[in-house]
Motif scaffolding. Structure first.
Motif, PDB file in Angstrom:
ATOM      1  N   LEU A  39     -28.749  24.395 -24.215  1.00 37.29           N
ATOM      2  CA  LEU A  39     -29.469  25.651 -24.005  1.00 37.29           C
ATOM      3  C   LEU A  39     -30.163  25.641 -22.646  1.00 37.29           C
ATOM      4  CD1 LEU A  39     -30.436  28.396 -24.981  1.00 37.29           C
ATOM      5  CD2 LEU A  39     -32.299  27.226 -26.181  1.00 37.29           C
ATOM      6  N   ALA A  40     -30.763  24.522 -22.292  1.00 35.21           N
ATOM      7  CA  ALA A  40     -31.415  24.405 -20.985  1.00 35.21           C
ATOM      8  C   ALA A  40     -30.394  24.557 -19.859  1.00 35.21           C
ATOM      9  CB  ALA A  40     -32.141  23.066 -20.874  1.00 35.21           C
ATOM     10  N   GLN A  41     -29.224  23.943 -20.016  1.00 34.24           N
ATOM     11  CA  GLN A  41     -28.162  24.075 -19.003  1.00 34.24           C
ATOM     12  C   GLN A  41     -27.727  25.528 -18.883  1.00 34.24           C
ATOM     13  OE1 GLN A  41     -25.375  21.328 -20.758  1.00 34.24           O
ATOM     14  NE2 GLN A  41     -25.739  19.818 -19.152  1.00 34.24           N
ATOM     15  N   ALA A  42     -27.528  26.173 -20.023  1.00 31.97           N
ATOM     16  CA  ALA A  42     -27.068  27.563 -20.019  1.00 31.97           C
ATOM     17  C   ALA A  42     -28.115  28.479 -19.394  1.00 31.97           C
ATOM     18  CB  ALA A  42     -26.746  28.012 -21.440  1.00 31.97           C
ATOM     19  N   ALA A  43     -29.378  28.273 -19.742  1.00 34.21           N
ATOM     20  CA  ALA A  43     -30.446  29.107 -19.188  1.00 34.21           C
ATOM     21  C   ALA A  43     -30.536  28.932 -17.677  1.00 34.21           C
ATOM     22  CB  ALA A  43     -31.774  28.774 -19.853  1.00 34.21           C
ATOM     23  N   GLY A  44     -30.399  27.692 -17.220  1.00 35.25           N
ATOM     24  CA  GLY A  44     -30.433  27.452 -15.778  1.00 35.25           C
ATOM     25  C   GLY A  44     -29.284  28.124 -15.057  1.00 35.25           C
ATOM     26  N   SER A  45     -28.113  28.051 -15.644  1.00 36.76           N
ATOM     27  CA  SER A  45     -26.937  28.679 -15.033  1.00 36.76           C
ATOM     28  C   SER A  45     -27.051  30.198 -15.036  1.00 36.76           C
ATOM     29  CB  SER A  45     -25.672  28.249 -15.770  1.00 36.76           C
ATOM     30  OG  SER A  45     -25.484  26.859 -15.616  1.00 36.76           O
ATOM     31  N   LEU A  46     -27.567  30.749 -16.119  1.00 30.53           N
ATOM     32  CA  LEU A  46     -27.753  32.201 -16.191  1.00 30.53           C
ATOM     33  C   LEU A  46     -28.770  32.652 -15.148  1.00 30.53           C
ATOM     34  CD1 LEU A  46     -27.187  34.923 -17.516  1.00 30.53           C
ATOM     35  CD2 LEU A  46     -28.940  34.357 -19.211  1.00 30.53           C
ATOM     36  N   GLY A  47     -29.842  31.889 -15.015  1.00 29.80           N
ATOM     37  CA  GLY A  47     -30.842  32.214 -14.000  1.00 29.80           C
ATOM     38  C   GLY A  47     -30.264  32.177 -12.598  1.00 29.80           C
ATOM     39  N   PHE A  48     -29.431  31.170 -12.331  1.00 30.13           N
ATOM     40  CA  PHE A  48     -28.775  31.063 -11.025  1.00 30.13           C
ATOM     41  C   PHE A  48     -27.889  32.271 -10.756  1.00 30.13           C
ATOM     42  CE2 PHE A  48     -24.973  29.803  -8.641  1.00 30.13           C
ATOM     43  CZ  PHE A  48     -25.550  29.409  -7.445  1.00 30.13           C
ATOM     44  N   ALA A  49     -27.070  32.630 -11.745  1.00 31.48           N
ATOM     45  CA  ALA A  49     -26.159  33.764 -11.573  1.00 31.48           C
ATOM     46  C   ALA A  49     -26.928  35.065 -11.385  1.00 31.48           C
ATOM     47  CB  ALA A  49     -25.214  33.862 -12.768  1.00 31.48           C
ATOM     48  N   ALA A  50     -27.985  35.253 -12.159  1.00 32.66           N
ATOM     49  CA  ALA A  50     -28.780  36.478 -12.039  1.00 32.66           C
ATOM     50  C   ALA A  50     -29.455  36.552 -10.677  1.00 32.66           C
ATOM     51  CB  ALA A  50     -29.810  36.543 -13.158  1.00 32.66           C
ATOM     52  N   ALA A  51     -29.976  35.425 -10.203  1.00 37.26           N
ATOM     53  CA  ALA A  51     -30.631  35.413  -8.893  1.00 37.26           C
ATOM     54  C   ALA A  51     -29.649  35.746  -7.781  1.00 37.26           C
ATOM     55  CB  ALA A  51     -31.274  34.044  -8.647  1.00 37.26           C
ATOM     56  N   ARG A  52     -28.419  35.237  -7.893  1.00 34.65           N
ATOM     57  CA  ARG A  52     -27.402  35.537  -6.874  1.00 34.65           C
ATOM     58  C   ARG A  52     -27.049  37.020  -6.881  1.00 34.65           C
ATOM     59  NH1 ARG A  52     -26.138  32.754  -2.769  1.00 34.65           N
ATOM     60  NH2 ARG A  52     -23.976  33.334  -2.971  1.00 34.65           N
ATOM     61  N   LEU A  53     -26.946  37.612  -8.066  1.00 38.51           N
ATOM     62  CA  LEU A  53     -26.642  39.038  -8.163  1.00 38.51           C
ATOM     63  C   LEU A  53     -27.758  39.875  -7.567  1.00 38.51           C
ATOM     64  CD1 LEU A  53     -24.855  41.360  -9.113  1.00 38.51           C
ATOM     65  CD2 LEU A  53     -25.945  41.180 -11.353  1.00 38.51           C
ATOM     66  N   VAL A  54     -28.993  39.542  -7.890  1.00 36.57           N
ATOM     67  CA  VAL A  54     -30.143  40.271  -7.334  1.00 36.57           C
ATOM     68  C   VAL A  54     -30.175  40.137  -5.827  1.00 36.57           C
ATOM     69  CG1 VAL A  54     -32.669  40.323  -7.232  1.00 36.57           C
ATOM     70  CG2 VAL A  54     -31.515  40.192  -9.440  1.00 36.57           C
ATOM     71  N   ALA A  55     -29.933  38.934  -5.321  1.00 38.17           N
ATOM     72  CA  ALA A  55     -29.922  38.723  -3.874  1.00 38.17           C
ATOM     73  C   ALA A  55     -28.835  39.568  -3.214  1.00 38.17           C
ATOM     74  CB  ALA A  55     -29.704  37.247  -3.557  1.00 38.17           C
ATOM     75  N   GLN A  56     -27.672  39.669  -3.848  1.00 33.82           N
ATOM     76  CA  GLN A  56     -26.593  40.481  -3.281  1.00 33.82           C
ATOM     77  C   GLN A  56     -26.987  41.949  -3.243  1.00 33.82           C
ATOM     78  OE1 GLN A  56     -22.808  40.231  -5.290  1.00 33.82           O
ATOM     79  NE2 GLN A  56     -21.894  41.787  -4.011  1.00 33.82           N
TER      80      GLN A  56
END
Length: 60
Positions: A39-56
């Protein structure tokens, strides 16, 4: 998409892709005894993906 910040894509297809990814991740987290670690791995990956989308979106 309407503002031209991200590329046009079919909203339904994107929703299906996101939903499928989240559903598959939920199964992956639940299938092993080390679910908390997964769950921690998944949450970290989701956060990374969301941050990249917001940055774009913000940076065009």
């Amino acid at each position: 998409m309407d503002q031209g910040r991200i590329e046009r894509a079919d909203p339904h297809a994107l929703a299906c892709l996101i939903y499928g990814s989240l559903a598959e991740t939920a199964f992956w987290v639940a299938q092993k005894e080390d679910g908390d670690a997964r769950l921690a791995q998944a949450a970290g990956s989701l956060g990374f993906a969301a941050a990249r989308l917001v940055a774009q979106v913000l940076n065009g």
